[in-house]
Scaffold this motif. Structure first.
Motif, PDB file in Angstrom:
ATOM      1  N   ALA A 289       2.873  -7.242  -8.692  1.00 27.12           N
ATOM      2  CA  ALA A 289       1.665  -7.437  -7.886  1.00 27.12           C
ATOM      3  C   ALA A 289       0.419  -7.053  -8.679  1.00 27.12           C
ATOM      4  N   VAL A 290       0.499  -5.948  -9.409  1.00 22.71           N
ATOM      5  CA  VAL A 290      -0.642  -5.509 -10.227  1.00 22.71           C
ATOM      6  C   VAL A 290      -0.920  -6.535 -11.328  1.00 22.71           C
ATOM      7  N   ILE A 291       0.122  -7.049 -11.955  1.00 22.48           N
ATOM      8  CA  ILE A 291      -0.060  -8.069 -13.010  1.00 22.48           C
ATOM      9  C   ILE A 291      -0.737  -9.306 -12.434  1.00 22.48           C
ATOM     10  N   SER A 292      -0.287  -9.740 -11.263  1.00 25.24           N
ATOM     11  CA  SER A 292      -0.884 -10.931 -10.641  1.00 25.24           C
ATOM     12  C   SER A 292      -2.342 -10.678 -10.283  1.00 25.24           C
ATOM     13  N   GLY A 293      -2.646  -9.443  -9.807  1.00 26.86           N
ATOM     14  CA  GLY A 293      -4.027  -9.106  -9.479  1.00 26.86           C
ATOM     15  C   GLY A 293      -4.924  -9.111 -10.698  1.00 26.86           C
ATOM     16  N   VAL A 294      -4.424  -8.572 -11.810  1.00 24.30           N
ATOM     17  CA  VAL A 294      -5.197  -8.559 -13.062  1.00 24.30           C
ATOM     18  C   VAL A 294      -5.455  -9.981 -13.548  1.00 24.30           C
ATOM     19  N   LEU A 295      -4.439 -10.836 -13.493  1.00 26.37           N
ATOM     20  CA  LEU A 295      -4.605 -12.238 -13.922  1.00 26.37           C
ATOM     21  C   LEU A 295      -5.641 -12.951 -13.050  1.00 26.37           C
ATOM     22  N   TYR A 296      -5.614 -12.651 -11.761  1.00 28.53           N
ATOM     23  CA  TYR A 296      -6.599 -13.257 -10.848  1.00 28.53           C
ATOM     24  C   TYR A 296      -8.009 -12.807 -11.205  1.00 28.53           C
ATOM     25  N   LEU A 297      -8.170 -11.518 -11.504  1.00 29.40           N
ATOM     26  CA  LEU A 297      -9.489 -10.999 -11.870  1.00 29.40           C
ATOM     27  C   LEU A 297      -9.973 -11.591 -13.186  1.00 29.40           C
ATOM     28  N   LEU A 298      -9.046 -11.825 -14.116  1.00 28.63           N
ATOM     29  CA  LEU A 298      -9.426 -12.466 -15.383  1.00 28.63           C
ATOM     30  C   LEU A 298      -9.896 -13.891 -15.152  1.00 28.63           C
ATOM     31  N   LEU A 299      -9.202 -14.603 -14.268  1.00 27.72           N
ATOM     32  CA  LEU A 299      -9.627 -15.960 -13.921  1.00 27.72           C
ATOM     33  C   LEU A 299     -11.001 -15.934 -13.255  1.00 27.72           C
ATOM     34  N   LEU A 300     -11.189 -14.965 -12.381  1.00 27.46           N
ATOM     35  CA  LEU A 300     -12.479 -14.827 -11.698  1.00 27.46           C
ATOM     36  C   LEU A 300     -13.588 -14.546 -12.708  1.00 27.46           C
ATOM     37  N   ALA A 301     -13.299 -13.678 -13.668  1.00 27.65           N
ATOM     38  CA  ALA A 301     -14.292 -13.357 -14.696  1.00 27.65           C
ATOM     39  C   ALA A 301     -14.665 -14.596 -15.495  1.00 27.65           C
TER      40      ALA A 301
ATOM     41  N   ILE B 247      11.179  14.305  -0.980  1.00 31.52           N
ATOM     42  CA  ILE B 247      10.299  13.133  -1.062  1.00 31.52           C
ATOM     43  C   ILE B 247      11.107  11.962  -1.595  1.00 31.52           C
ATOM     44  N   SER B 248      11.047  10.846  -0.908  1.00 31.28           N
ATOM     45  CA  SER B 248      11.788   9.662  -1.353  1.00 31.28           C
ATOM     46  C   SER B 248      10.945   8.854  -2.325  1.00 31.28           C
ATOM     47  N   ASP B 249      11.470   8.672  -3.522  1.00 25.90           N
ATOM     48  CA  ASP B 249      10.791   7.846  -4.507  1.00 25.90           C
ATOM     49  C   ASP B 249      10.898   6.381  -4.101  1.00 25.90           C
ATOM     50  N   PRO B 250       9.938   5.565  -4.483  1.00 23.87           N
ATOM     51  CA  PRO B 250      10.076   4.126  -4.245  1.00 23.87           C
ATOM     52  C   PRO B 250      11.321   3.590  -4.947  1.00 23.87           C
ATOM     53  N   THR B 251      11.964   2.611  -4.355  1.00 19.53           N
ATOM     54  CA  THR B 251      13.146   2.018  -4.966  1.00 19.53           C
ATOM     55  C   THR B 251      12.752   1.227  -6.212  1.00 19.53           C
ATOM     56  N   SER B 252      13.736   0.927  -7.040  1.00 20.34           N
ATOM     57  CA  SER B 252      13.452   0.158  -8.257  1.00 20.34           C
ATOM     58  C   SER B 252      12.893  -1.215  -7.926  1.00 20.34           C
ATOM     59  N   GLN B 253      13.353  -1.779  -6.817  1.00 23.78           N
ATOM     60  CA  GLN B 253      12.857  -3.097  -6.401  1.00 23.78           C
ATOM     61  C   GLN B 253      11.397  -3.001  -5.958  1.00 23.78           C
ATOM     62  N   GLU B 254      11.057  -1.912  -5.260  1.00 22.59           N
ATOM     63  CA  GLU B 254       9.665  -1.711  -4.830  1.00 22.59           C
ATOM     64  C   GLU B 254       8.751  -1.475  -6.037  1.00 22.59           C
ATOM     65  N   VAL B 255       9.232  -0.710  -7.007  1.00 22.54           N
ATOM     66  CA  VAL B 255       8.443  -0.460  -8.224  1.00 22.54           C
ATOM     67  C   VAL B 255       8.223  -1.757  -8.982  1.00 22.54           C
TER      68      VAL B 255
ATOM     69  N   PHE C  92       0.826  -1.211   0.000  1.00 25.04           N
ATOM     70  CA  PHE C  92       0.000   0.000   0.000  1.00 25.04           C
ATOM     71  C   PHE C  92       0.862   1.265   0.000  1.00 25.04           C
ATOM     72  N   GLU C  93       1.919   1.277   0.810  1.00 27.15           N
ATOM     73  CA  GLU C  93       2.770   2.459   0.889  1.00 27.15           C
ATOM     74  C   GLU C  93       3.426   2.763  -0.454  1.00 27.15           C
ATOM     75  N   THR C  94       3.927   1.733  -1.116  1.00 31.67           N
ATOM     76  CA  THR C  94       4.551   1.932  -2.426  1.00 31.67           C
ATOM     77  C   THR C  94       3.535   2.400  -3.453  1.00 31.67           C
ATOM     78  N   PHE C  95       2.343   1.812  -3.429  1.00 34.77           N
ATOM     79  CA  PHE C  95       1.290   2.209  -4.363  1.00 34.77           C
ATOM     80  C   PHE C  95       0.924   3.674  -4.180  1.00 34.77           C
ATOM     81  N   MET C  96       0.755   4.102  -2.920  1.00 40.78           N
ATOM     82  CA  MET C  96       0.380   5.488  -2.638  1.00 40.78           C
ATOM     83  C   MET C  96       1.475   6.449  -3.101  1.00 40.78           C
ATOM     84  N   LYS C  97       2.718   6.151  -2.755  1.00 41.80           N
ATOM     85  CA  LYS C  97       3.825   7.023  -3.137  1.00 41.80           C
ATOM     86  C   LYS C  97       3.954   7.117  -4.655  1.00 41.80           C
ATOM     87  N   LYS C  98       3.952   5.986  -5.307  1.00 42.42           N
ATOM     88  CA  LYS C  98       4.152   5.958  -6.757  1.00 42.42           C
ATOM     89  C   LYS C  98       3.054   6.728  -7.471  1.00 42.42           C
ATOM     90  N   THR C  99       1.832   6.579  -7.015  1.00 43.38           N
ATOM     91  CA  THR C  99       0.702   7.226  -7.686  1.00 43.38           C
ATOM     92  C   THR C  99       0.713   8.733  -7.480  1.00 43.38           C
TER      93      THR C  99
END
Length: 514
Positions: free
Chosen positions: A271-283, A257-265, A110-117
Motif C-alpha cells: 500500500a505504501v509503495i502504491s501511494g508513493v508511485l501515485y504521488l510521483l505521478l501527481l508530481a 501485544i499482537s504484532d501485525p501478521t506477515s500478510q498484513e505487513v 490504519f490499524e496495521t499502520f498504527m500497530k506497526k509504527t
C-alpha cells in the motif's frame, strides 16, 4: 501523583462539576440547531419590527433585518429546505473524502499502520512516536481513539514504564492534535465548507479550500509531538510515580501485544509503495511548467491541482486501501469495495443528520441578514475601541476553548460561530482561513478536558483497567498540563507565524488579498 479521584470539595473539581452539569443539560447538536432556529425566528421578527439596519462598508448598501415570521420568511424556509441541505458546501466534500478514508479504515490499513509504527519504535523515541501516530491517526476518525490509547498503554507497560502515561500521551496526540496532519483530512473539508458559507455573507464568490490551513497544520504536527513528549516525560509520568499492578485488571497486564501478521505487513508495504508511485505521478503532473494540473498561466496557486484536491486525495486513499485489502485478504472480490464503502457511510449517518439541521440554521441566519448586521456592528465597536489586532484574535481563541468545554462537536460549534465571526474577521481585513485557523487552535486544545466529550469517558474506562481508583477528576488533572502548555505554545507559534508573514496555506495569509 495519587491516582485517586480529586477531593469533592476542591475548587477545580467543583468547577469541572459545574461545566459537566451545563454540558449534560445541552441537547443533542441536532436539537440545539432546531431550538436556535426557533429563537432566530423570534429575534429576526423583533429586530425587523424595530427597523434595525446597517450600511455595508464595501458597497454602501443599506442592510435591513428580514423577518422569518413574515410571509416571505415562511415561504423561504419551506422552499429552500432541500437546497440548503444538498447545496451545503461541507456536505459533498466530507462525504466524498470518507469514501476513501472510510474504505482504508474498514480494510484495516490504519490499524496495521498504527500497530506497526508504535510497536517497532525505539524505546528512546516511543513517546514521540505515540504522539506522532496519534496526531496522524486522527484521519481515521474514531478508529484512532479506540486503537491508539489502549495500545500505547500496553506498549508502555511492556517496556517498564507507567501505562497511564502512555495512554495520556496517545490521548493528547489524538484529541488535542485532531485538527493537525500532514494529509488533507475530513476535518479540513468540513471546516473549509462551513467557512466558505460564512465568508460568502461578505463576498458572495469567496471560497475557502481544504488546503488553506495546510502549511500551518503541517508545522503544528512537529510542535505537538515535541511539546506533548516534553509534557509526558517531564510532568505527567513523574507525577504518576511507580505503577502499582495490584489496582489493575490482572488479565490486562498479562495480555501481550499482537504484532501485525506477515500478510498484513505485506499489505502495508504494498500500500505504501502504491501511494508513493501515485504521488510521483501527481508530481509529474504538477511540477513541470506545462503540467496538466497547473493553471493555463502555468501557476500552481491557483490551479486545477488546488481546486481539485479532494478528488485527488480520494483517489489516493482508494488506491492505498484496495492494494492493502487485496494483499491482506480483507478485500476478496471487487464487490467488497463498494460494500465496505457503504459500511463506512453508515458511520457518517449521525453527521448527515446533523448537517441537515446546521444547513437550515446557517441559511436562515444569512437570509435574515442578522449575521451581516452583527458582524458590521461588532467590527465598528472593535475598531472604535482600537481592539482589532492580535489581542482580539487571542481573545477569540480563548473564547473558543471555553465554548468547547460544553459543545464537544467541533463542526457544530463552528457552524454556530462562523456566521458571526468569519464576517467579523473579514470586516477587520482578516482572511476567513485565518479566522478558521484561530478557531481550530482553540477547539483542539480543550478536547481532552471537556466533560461532554464522550471520548474522555471512553479513555477513562481504558485507564481504569490499569488503576481502578482512577476517576473523572483524575483524567482531567492528568490531561490539563497538555491543554495549558500546548495552548500557550500554539498561540505563540500562531502569533509569530503570522507576524513573520508566512503563508498559512497555499496562497493564503493573515489578511485578505495578502
Amino acid at each position: 501523583m495519587s491516582t485517586t479521584p480529586l477531593k469533592e470539595n476542591g475548587i477545580f473539581t467543583r468547577f469541572l462539576n459545574i461545566v459537566e452539569k451545563i454540558g449534560n443539560k445541552l441537547p443533542h447538536p441536532f436539537i440545539l440547531f432546531l431550538y436556535l432556529a426557533v429563537i432566530l425566528m423570534i429575534v429576526s421578527a423583533v429586530v425587523n419590527w424595530f427597523d434595525v439596519s446597517v450600511v455595508h462598508p464595501t458597497t454602501d448598501e443599506k442592510i435591513v433585518a428580514n423577518s422569518l415570521l413574515s410571509k416571505e420568511g415562511v415561504l423561504y424556509m419551506l422552499s429552500s429546505m432541500l437546497d440548503n441541505f444538498t447545496g451545503f458546501a461541507p456536505f459533498g466534500l466530507v462525504i466524498v473524502m470518507m469514501f476513501g478514508i472510510g474504505l482504508a479504515q474498514k480494510v484495516g490499513f490504519f490499524e496495521t499502520f498504527m500497530k506497526k509504527t508504535i510497536i517497532g519504535a525505539p524505546k528512546g523515541f516511543i513517546t514521540y512516536t505515540i504522539i506522532f501516530i496519534g496526531v496522524l491517526g486522527n484521519i481515521a476518525s474514531d478508529a484512532a481513539m479506540i486503537i491508539i490509547p489502549p495500545l500505547a498503554g500496553m506498549v508502555y507497560y511492556a517496556i517498564g514504564r507507567h501505562p497511564l502515561a502512555g495512554m495520556a500521551a496517545a490521548f493528547a496526540g489524538v484529541g488535542i492534535g485532531f485538527t493537525a496532519n500532514f494529509l488533507i483530512a475530513g476535518t479540513d473539508a468540513l471546516l473549509s465548507g462551513i467557512t466558505t458559507e460564512a465568508a460568502q455573507i461578505i463576498i458572495p464568490e469567496y471560497t475557502v479550500t481544504p488546503v488553506d490551513n495546510w502549511f500551518f497544520m503541517c508545522a503544528s504536527v512537529f510542535m505537538l509531538v515535541i511539546v506533548g513528549a516534553f509534557v509526558t516525560d517531564k510532568i505527567v509520568e513523574p507525577r504518576l510515580g511507580t505503577f502499582d499492578p495490584k489496582y489493575a485488571d490482572q488479565s490486562l497486564i498479562k495480555e501481550k501485544i499482537s504484532d501485525p501478521t506477515s500478510q498484513e505487513v505485506k499489505g502495508l508495504r504494498n500500500a505504501v509503495i502504491s501511494g508513493v508511485l501515485y504521488l510521483l505521478l501527481l508530481a509529474a503532473l504538477v511540477i513541470p511548467a506545462n503540467g496538466f494540473l497547473r493553471s493555463d498561466e502555468g501557476t500552481i496557486i491557483p490551479s486545477p491541482f488546488i481546486s481539485n484536491i479532494i478528488p485527488i486525495i480520494l483517489i489516493m486513499f482508494i488506491l492505498v486501501a484496495v492494494v492493502y485489502g487485496k494483499t491482506a485478504g480483507t478485500i476478496k472480490k471487487s464487490a467488497d469495495v463498494p460494500i465496505l464503502m457503504g459500511e463506512a457511510m453508515k458511520d457518517m449517518s449521525g453527521y448527515i443528520v446533523l448537517i441537515f439541521a446546521a444547513a437550515q440554521f446557517i441559511s436562515y441566519f444569512n437570509w435574515t441578514n442578522l449575521s451581516t448586521i452583527t458582524a458590521i456592528s461588532s467590527s465598528s465597536i472593535l475598531q472604535n475601541a482600537n481592539f482589532t489586532g492580535m489581542g482580539f484574535v487571542v481573545c477569540f481563541i480563548l473564547l473558543v476553548t471555553i465554548i468547547n468545554l460544553v459543545i464537544s462537536s467541533g463542526s457544530a460549534q463552528w457552524a454556530l460561530m462562523a456566521p458571526v465571526f468569519v464576517p467579523l474577521f473579514m470586516l477587520l481585513d482578516y482572511d476567513p482561513a485565518f479566522a478558521q485557523l484561530a478557531y481550530r487552535i482553540g477547539d483542539s486544545t480543550t478536547n481532552n478536558i471537556s466533560p461532554v466529550n464522550p471520548y474522555v469517558i471512553m479513555v477513562l474506562g481504558f485507564m481504569k483497567r490499569y488503576d481502578s481508583r482512577f476517576g473523572f477528576g483524575s483524567i482531567i488533572s492528568l490531561m490539563l498540563p497538555y491543554t495549558l502548555i500546548i495552548l500557550a505554545v500554539w498561540i505563540v507559534m500562531f502569533i509569530a507565524w503570522n507576524l513573520l508573514g508566512i503563508p498559512i496555506g497555499p496562497g493564503t495569509g493573515m489578511f485578505l488579498n495578502s
